[in-house]
Enzyme design. Sequence first.
Site, PDB file in Angstrom:
ATOM      1  N   LYS A   1      -0.001  17.184 -10.054  1.00 33.14           N
ATOM      2  CA  LYS A   1      -1.431  17.195  -9.658  1.00 33.14           C
ATOM      3  C   LYS A   1      -1.741  16.047  -8.705  1.00 33.14           C
ATOM      4  CE  LYS A   1      -4.589  15.351 -12.595  1.00 33.14           C
ATOM      5  NZ  LYS A   1      -5.387  14.272 -11.986  1.00 33.14           N
ATOM      6  N   ASN A   2      -1.316  14.843  -9.080  1.00 35.22           N
ATOM      7  CA  ASN A   2      -1.724  13.668  -8.308  1.00 35.22           C
ATOM      8  C   ASN A   2      -0.943  13.505  -7.014  1.00 35.22           C
ATOM      9  OD1 ASN A   2      -3.667  13.227 -10.180  1.00 35.22           O
ATOM     10  ND2 ASN A   2      -2.622  11.537 -11.221  1.00 35.22           N
TER      11      ASN A   2
ATOM     12  N   CYS B   1     -16.808   7.620 -14.635  1.00 35.34           N
ATOM     13  CA  CYS B   1     -16.221   8.748 -15.368  1.00 35.34           C
ATOM     14  C   CYS B   1     -15.870   8.297 -16.771  1.00 35.34           C
ATOM     15  CB  CYS B   1     -15.061   9.376 -14.602  1.00 35.34           C
ATOM     16  SG  CYS B   1     -13.436   8.834 -15.044  1.00 35.34           S
TER      17      CYS B   1
ATOM     18  N   ARG C   1     -14.565   3.092 -12.336  1.00 29.53           N
ATOM     19  CA  ARG C   1     -13.769   3.620 -11.240  1.00 29.53           C
ATOM     20  C   ARG C   1     -14.475   3.553  -9.876  1.00 29.53           C
ATOM     21  NH1 ARG C   1     -10.605   8.864 -13.061  1.00 29.53           N
ATOM     22  NH2 ARG C   1      -9.189   8.110 -11.468  1.00 29.53           N
TER      23      ARG C   1
ATOM     24  N   ASP D   1      -1.536   7.035 -17.528  1.00 32.53           N
ATOM     25  CA  ASP D   1      -1.712   8.471 -17.784  1.00 32.53           C
ATOM     26  C   ASP D   1      -0.849   8.976 -18.940  1.00 32.53           C
ATOM     27  OD1 ASP D   1      -3.540   8.517 -15.760  1.00 32.53           O
ATOM     28  OD2 ASP D   1      -2.205   9.390 -14.264  1.00 32.53           O
TER      29      ASP D   1
ATOM     30  N   ARG E   1      -7.692  20.865 -16.315  1.00 35.86           N
ATOM     31  CA  ARG E   1      -7.757  20.163 -15.028  1.00 35.86           C
ATOM     32  C   ARG E   1      -6.368  19.728 -14.581  1.00 35.86           C
ATOM     33  NH1 ARG E   1     -11.404  15.157 -14.840  1.00 35.86           N
ATOM     34  NH2 ARG E   1     -10.300  15.188 -12.867  1.00 35.86           N
TER      35      ARG E   1
HETATM   36  N1  EPU Z   1     -10.208   0.150  -8.387  1.00 36.47           N
HETATM   37  C1  EPU Z   1     -11.229  -0.612  -7.899  1.00 36.47           C
HETATM   38  N2  EPU Z   1     -11.767  -0.280  -6.689  1.00 36.47           N
HETATM   39  C2  EPU Z   1     -11.313   0.779  -5.975  1.00 36.47           C
HETATM   40  C3  EPU Z   1     -10.262   1.556  -6.480  1.00 36.47           C
HETATM   41  C4  EPU Z   1      -9.729   1.214  -7.695  1.00 36.47           C
HETATM   42  O1  EPU Z   1     -11.673  -1.588  -8.526  1.00 36.47           O
HETATM   43  O2  EPU Z   1     -11.851   1.020  -4.872  1.00 36.47           O
HETATM   44  C5  EPU Z   1      -9.607  -0.209  -9.679  1.00 36.47           C
HETATM   45  C6  EPU Z   1      -9.828   0.891 -10.737  1.00 36.47           C
HETATM   46  O3  EPU Z   1     -11.075   0.769 -11.368  1.00 36.47           O
HETATM   47  C7  EPU Z   1      -8.662   0.660 -11.674  1.00 36.47           C
HETATM   48  C8  EPU Z   1      -7.561   0.211 -10.710  1.00 36.47           C
HETATM   49  O4  EPU Z   1      -8.211  -0.214  -9.527  1.00 36.47           O
HETATM   50  O5  EPU Z   1      -8.957  -0.388 -12.555  1.00 36.47           O
HETATM   51  C9  EPU Z   1      -6.532   1.268 -10.364  1.00 36.47           C
HETATM   52  O6  EPU Z   1      -7.198   2.483 -10.073  1.00 36.47           O
HETATM   53  P1  EPU Z   1      -6.634   3.508  -8.986  1.00 36.47           P
HETATM   54  O7  EPU Z   1      -7.495   3.408  -7.762  1.00 36.47           O
HETATM   55  O8  EPU Z   1      -5.185   3.309  -8.827  1.00 36.47           O
HETATM   56  O9  EPU Z   1      -6.929   4.894  -9.690  1.00 36.47           O
HETATM   57  P2  EPU Z   1      -7.230   6.242  -8.928  1.00 36.47           P
HETATM   58  O10 EPU Z   1      -6.564   6.229  -7.623  1.00 36.47           O
HETATM   59  O11 EPU Z   1      -8.679   6.537  -8.994  1.00 36.47           O
HETATM   60  C10 EPU Z   1      -5.123   7.538  -9.745  1.00 36.47           C
HETATM   61  C11 EPU Z   1      -4.852   8.815 -10.495  1.00 36.47           C
HETATM   62  C12 EPU Z   1      -5.251   8.632 -11.948  1.00 36.47           C
HETATM   63  C13 EPU Z   1      -4.411   7.496 -12.527  1.00 36.47           C
HETATM   64  C14 EPU Z   1      -4.624   6.224 -11.701  1.00 36.47           C
HETATM   65  C15 EPU Z   1      -3.763   5.062 -12.134  1.00 36.47           C
HETATM   66  C16 EPU Z   1      -5.109  10.498  -8.797  1.00 36.47           C
HETATM   67  C17 EPU Z   1      -5.879  11.639  -8.252  1.00 36.47           C
HETATM   68  N3  EPU Z   1      -5.609   9.901  -9.875  1.00 36.47           N
HETATM   69  O12 EPU Z   1      -6.507   7.286  -9.880  1.00 36.47           O
HETATM   70  O13 EPU Z   1      -4.924   9.845 -12.626  1.00 36.47           O
HETATM   71  O14 EPU Z   1      -4.780   7.249 -13.851  1.00 36.47           O
HETATM   72  O15 EPU Z   1      -4.355   6.491 -10.313  1.00 36.47           O
HETATM   73  O16 EPU Z   1      -2.432   5.409 -12.084  1.00 36.47           O
HETATM   74  O17 EPU Z   1      -4.052  10.167  -8.278  1.00 36.47           O
HETATM   75  C18 EPU Z   1      -5.091  11.432 -14.341  1.00 36.47           C
HETATM   76  O18 EPU Z   1      -4.295  12.137 -13.704  1.00 36.47           O
HETATM   77  O19 EPU Z   1      -5.421  11.686 -15.529  1.00 36.47           O
HETATM   78  C19 EPU Z   1      -5.681  10.260 -13.701  1.00 36.47           C
HETATM   79  C20 EPU Z   1      -6.785   9.671 -14.148  1.00 36.47           C
END
Ligand code: EPU
Length: 428
Positions: free
Chosen positions: A22-23, A117, A122, A306, A398
């Site tokens: 998915k990701n 969320c 996030r 995850d 999802r």
């Molecule tokens: N963060 C910030 N600011 C930002 C972006 C992130 O403070 O602009 C913080 C987040 O709050 C968190 C950390 O940085 O504390 C890491 O978050 P990240 O941005 O890596 O998460 P994401 O990109 O929103 C993806 C996956 C998630 C997975 C996380 C961590 C996708 C579509 N989603 O989310 O997947 O948990 O990376 O590995 O790739 C899932 O599949 O169930 C899922 C939630």
Amino acid sequence: MEYLEIKGGRSLSGTVRISGAKNAALPILSATLLAGGGFEIDQVPDLQDVRILLRLLKELGVEVKDKGPSGLLLDSEKLESFEAPYDLVRRMRASVLVLGPLVARLGRARVSLPGGCAIGARPIDFHLKGLELMGAKLEIREGFVEARAKRLIGAHIYFDVPSVTGTENLMMAACLAKGKTVLENAAKEPEVVALGEMLREMGAGISGLGTGTIVVEGSRELRPVYCKIIPDRIEAGTYLMAAGAAGGELVIENCIPEHLETVIIKLKAAGLKIKEAGPGRIKVKKRGRLKSVDVKTQPYPGFPTDLQAQIMVLMATAGKLSVVTETIFENRFMHVAELKRLGADIRVEGRSAIVRGVKYLYGAPVMATDLRASACLVLAGLAARGTTLVQGLEHLDRGYEKMDEKLAALGARIRRVRQKGDISRDCT
Ligand code: EPU
């Protein structure tokens, strides 16, 4: 409403095939916005999140056609819109992945802000600050972020913490920017590498994939390509843990064992027998009661957040005491209260859950609150004595392709039931 009825206590056996990740699919499908012409994407998982992104791409003007099972043809020659509406973004926050490609290709994007969320606030501030450094003018209005730039320019961008979709969004934007972009403290996840490899095929100059420093040399134009989505390491890890929860012996096929190294180390320490069984195949076997191990989530190559909820199920019935620490998201312990309904002995203290293994879990109705919590509750149902009813399947659907059918084929007594109204308690 729909729920899963699981009669626990039956061990699993057989072979399970892992679907596309998915990701990885979400950023790769978004990357088709960067170039006109025909893309061919294979091993696309049939998931609710993917369906939402495809709806968004269609609204933007991308032509999407099926190409046999799990294959898609996409053509974004004629983009008609630069707006990602609230109704889609609120249902799937990864919709924000269209922001970078749209502003890079069209010079303009209007994307609804996703809001919080279930697992945490996030924010997307890294995505926005990065685009600003690349010269985009940003405005937040009426719940939308509007970004404009005649042409983005390369920049030196540092992430305070590595962000997966942040790295992906800015890497895509940088591919059409003028000059060189350096992403420091970038995410190293295999899904980021997979996207980077696709962008390279499309003609972008990218180095440093899989390291903390990614360098992108932008070009004026990119070309459409063929791409096969990598297997889902989180789904594979979930089935390794399903064997740990239910007992038995499984072969996980179509997976990349290197993507699961840390997970396998932990599961072996807990007492699961795991070995490679030919290319892309892992064999897992459970014998006796598992041992308690401490787990701390970290960005890749650390233990993935995850899979935190799923390993907690194993720890809930393991020999002694384990500490599961969540460092990525501030609210990712919603499954704890549900596991306690099944008899687990877990206490949350700040970012850690202290799990004292009990001999047995006992079936009960439970409610899934997010995607990985839903997988955790399914695993708990397999482990528990008696019947577990898992509600909140919209979360499971999802991110897991046909999980109930795959588990049933491995011998689990699991069935999806459709019924009017709530089955047991008010979950609003
Ligand atoms: N963060 C910030 N600011 C930002 C972006 C992130 O403070 O602009 C913080 C987040 O709050 C968190 C950390 O940085 O504390 C890491 O978050 P990240 O941005 O890596 O998460 P994401 O990109 O929103 C993806 C996956 C998630 C997975 C996380 C961590 C996708 C579509 N989603 O989310 O997947 O948990 O990376 O590995 O790739 C899932 O599949 O169930 C899922 C939630």
